[in-house]
Scaffold this motif. Structure first.
Motif, PDB file in Angstrom:
ATOM      1  N   LEU A  92       0.816  -1.214   0.000  1.00 30.32           N
ATOM      2  CA  LEU A  92       0.000   0.000   0.000  1.00 30.32           C
ATOM      3  C   LEU A  92       0.852   1.269   0.000  1.00 30.32           C
ATOM      4  N   ILE A  93       1.912   1.293   0.807  1.00 27.78           N
ATOM      5  CA  ILE A  93       2.721   2.517   0.840  1.00 27.78           C
ATOM      6  C   ILE A  93       3.533   2.698  -0.431  1.00 27.78           C
ATOM      7  N   GLN A  94       3.870   1.603  -1.105  1.00 28.10           N
ATOM      8  CA  GLN A  94       4.590   1.717  -2.379  1.00 28.10           C
ATOM      9  C   GLN A  94       3.665   2.161  -3.503  1.00 28.10           C
ATOM     10  N   GLN A  95       2.458   1.651  -3.515  1.00 25.70           N
ATOM     11  CA  GLN A  95       1.532   1.921  -4.614  1.00 25.70           C
ATOM     12  C   GLN A  95       0.682   3.168  -4.401  1.00 25.70           C
ATOM     13  N   THR A  96       0.512   3.565  -3.139  1.00 27.12           N
ATOM     14  CA  THR A  96      -0.367   4.689  -2.817  1.00 27.12           C
ATOM     15  C   THR A  96       0.336   5.614  -1.832  1.00 27.12           C
ATOM     16  N   PRO A  97       1.162   6.528  -2.323  1.00 26.06           N
ATOM     17  CA  PRO A  97       1.893   7.423  -1.412  1.00 26.06           C
ATOM     18  C   PRO A  97       0.980   8.190  -0.453  1.00 26.06           C
ATOM     19  N   ASN A  98      -0.225   8.506  -0.867  1.00 23.53           N
ATOM     20  CA  ASN A  98      -1.141   9.214   0.031  1.00 23.53           C
ATOM     21  C   ASN A  98      -1.525   8.354   1.238  1.00 23.53           C
ATOM     22  N   PHE A  99      -1.506   7.034   1.067  1.00 24.84           N
ATOM     23  CA  PHE A  99      -1.772   6.137   2.190  1.00 24.84           C
ATOM     24  C   PHE A  99      -0.678   6.308   3.249  1.00 24.84           C
ATOM     25  N   ALA A 100       0.567   6.313   2.819  1.00 24.78           N
ATOM     26  CA  ALA A 100       1.686   6.482   3.751  1.00 24.78           C
ATOM     27  C   ALA A 100       1.592   7.824   4.473  1.00 24.78           C
ATOM     28  N   LEU A 101       1.272   8.865   3.745  1.00 22.72           N
ATOM     29  CA  LEU A 101       1.133  10.193   4.350  1.00 22.72           C
ATOM     30  C   LEU A 101      -0.016  10.203   5.363  1.00 22.72           C
ATOM     31  N   HIS A 102      -1.104   9.534   5.027  1.00 17.85           N
ATOM     32  CA  HIS A 102      -2.244   9.449   5.945  1.00 17.85           C
ATOM     33  C   HIS A 102      -1.837   8.759   7.251  1.00 17.85           C
ATOM     34  N   VAL A 103      -1.131   7.647   7.151  1.00 12.91           N
ATOM     35  CA  VAL A 103      -0.686   6.913   8.346  1.00 12.91           C
ATOM     36  C   VAL A 103       0.215   7.808   9.200  1.00 12.91           C
ATOM     37  N   MET A 104       1.126   8.522   8.577  1.00  7.53           N
ATOM     38  CA  MET A 104       2.024   9.411   9.330  1.00  7.53           C
ATOM     39  C   MET A 104       1.246  10.516  10.030  1.00  7.53           C
ATOM     40  N   ARG A 105       0.244  11.069   9.364  1.00 10.24           N
ATOM     41  CA  ARG A 105      -0.566  12.129   9.980  1.00 10.24           C
ATOM     42  C   ARG A 105      -1.351  11.604  11.181  1.00 10.24           C
ATOM     43  N   VAL A 106      -1.902  10.408  11.044  1.00  3.62           N
ATOM     44  CA  VAL A 106      -2.637   9.805  12.164  1.00  3.62           C
ATOM     45  C   VAL A 106      -1.693   9.591  13.343  1.00  3.62           C
ATOM     46  N   MET A 107      -0.521   9.037  13.082  1.00  2.12           N
ATOM     47  CA  MET A 107       0.442   8.789  14.151  1.00  2.12           C
ATOM     48  C   MET A 107       0.867  10.085  14.823  1.00  2.12           C
ATOM     49  N   ALA A 108       1.159  11.101  14.042  1.00  3.35           N
ATOM     50  CA  ALA A 108       1.579  12.385  14.609  1.00  3.35           C
ATOM     51  C   ALA A 108       0.472  12.988  15.473  1.00  3.35           C
ATOM     52  N   GLY A 109      -0.759  12.911  14.994  1.00  6.17           N
ATOM     53  CA  GLY A 109      -1.883  13.454  15.769  1.00  6.17           C
ATOM     54  C   GLY A 109      -2.074  12.726  17.090  1.00  6.17           C
ATOM     55  N   ARG A 110      -1.953  11.413  17.058  1.00  8.43           N
ATOM     56  CA  ARG A 110      -2.125  10.646  18.295  1.00  8.43           C
ATOM     57  C   ARG A 110      -0.986  10.907  19.272  1.00  8.43           C
ATOM     58  N   LEU A 111       0.223  11.028  18.776  1.00  8.07           N
ATOM     59  CA  LEU A 111       1.346  11.325  19.663  1.00  8.07           C
ATOM     60  C   LEU A 111       1.180  12.705  20.306  1.00  8.07           C
ATOM     61  N   ARG A 112       0.713  13.666  19.539  1.00  8.27           N
ATOM     62  CA  ARG A 112       0.482  15.009  20.103  1.00  8.27           C
ATOM     63  C   ARG A 112      -0.600  14.967  21.186  1.00  8.27           C
ATOM     64  N   LYS A 113      -1.691  14.220  20.954  1.00  8.60           N
ATOM     65  CA  LYS A 113      -2.749  14.109  21.953  1.00  8.60           C
ATOM     66  C   LYS A 113      -2.225  13.466  23.222  1.00  8.60           C
ATOM     67  N   THR A 114      -1.459  12.391  23.060  1.00  6.47           N
ATOM     68  CA  THR A 114      -0.905  11.688  24.219  1.00  6.47           C
ATOM     69  C   THR A 114       0.025  12.597  24.995  1.00  6.47           C
ATOM     70  N   ASP A 115       0.911  13.295  24.298  1.00  2.37           N
ATOM     71  CA  ASP A 115       1.848  14.216  24.961  1.00  2.37           C
ATOM     72  C   ASP A 115       1.097  15.308  25.716  1.00  2.37           C
ATOM     73  N   ALA A 116       0.017  15.804  25.152  1.00  2.76           N
ATOM     74  CA  ALA A 116      -0.746  16.880  25.786  1.00  2.76           C
ATOM     75  C   ALA A 116      -1.423  16.403  27.069  1.00  2.76           C
ATOM     76  N   CYS A 117      -1.724  15.107  27.147  1.00  4.76           N
ATOM     77  CA  CYS A 117      -2.429  14.568  28.324  1.00  4.76           C
ATOM     78  C   CYS A 117      -1.479  14.128  29.425  1.00  4.76           C
ATOM     79  N   LEU A 118      -0.199  14.023  29.134  1.00  2.00           N
ATOM     80  CA  LEU A 118       0.743  13.529  30.147  1.00  2.00           C
ATOM     81  C   LEU A 118       1.322  14.627  30.983  1.00  2.00           C
TER      82      LEU A 118
END
Length: 118
Positions: A92-118
């Motif tokens: 999926l990440i090789q054939q659909t670069p937007n998929f890889a970008l989407h996964v990175m955005r989700v991960m970054a958003g979740r890490l920011r939420k977690t950091d804000a709550c700690l």
């Protein structure tokens, strides 16, 4: 990017009833999931961090770095999930670069939420 729409024709789905656990914090994870229907709660150290709706990805960090899950995912309602293993993820990440970008955005958003709550 709505992943539930992208994978809407998939038939090999994992089903959970409300209250069941998809995976637990501390368990090893080699598969990520796309939530196709229902709602889940993502819980970190006993605290609900997020409620996920169809199209959400779950378990992506543990699959990418091959380390234990950092959260527990509980079905809030009856749910169906599409499992995505490492081989399919790589395709999926090789054939659909937007998929890889989407996964990175989700991960970054979740890490920011977690950091804000700690």
């Amino acid at each position: 990017m709505n992943l539930a729409q992208l994978f809407r024709h998939e038939t090999e789905l994992k089903k959970l009833a409300a209250g069941e656990v998809l995976f637990k914090e501390g368990e090893l994870g080699g598969v990520m999931y796309v939530l196709m229907s229902g709602a889940t709660e993502i819980v970190v150290h006993g605290r609900i961090m997020e409620t996920s709706e169809p199209g959400a990805i779950l378990g992506e960090m543990a699959m990418i770095d091959n380390v234990a899950h950092s959260a527990t995912v509980i079905a809030k309602s009856d749910c169906t999930f599409l499992p995505i293993d490492q081989k399919r993820f790589n395709f999926l990440i090789q054939q659909t670069p937007n998929f890889a970008l989407h996964v990175m955005r989700v991960m970054a958003g979740r890490l920011r939420k977690t950091d804000a709550c700690l």
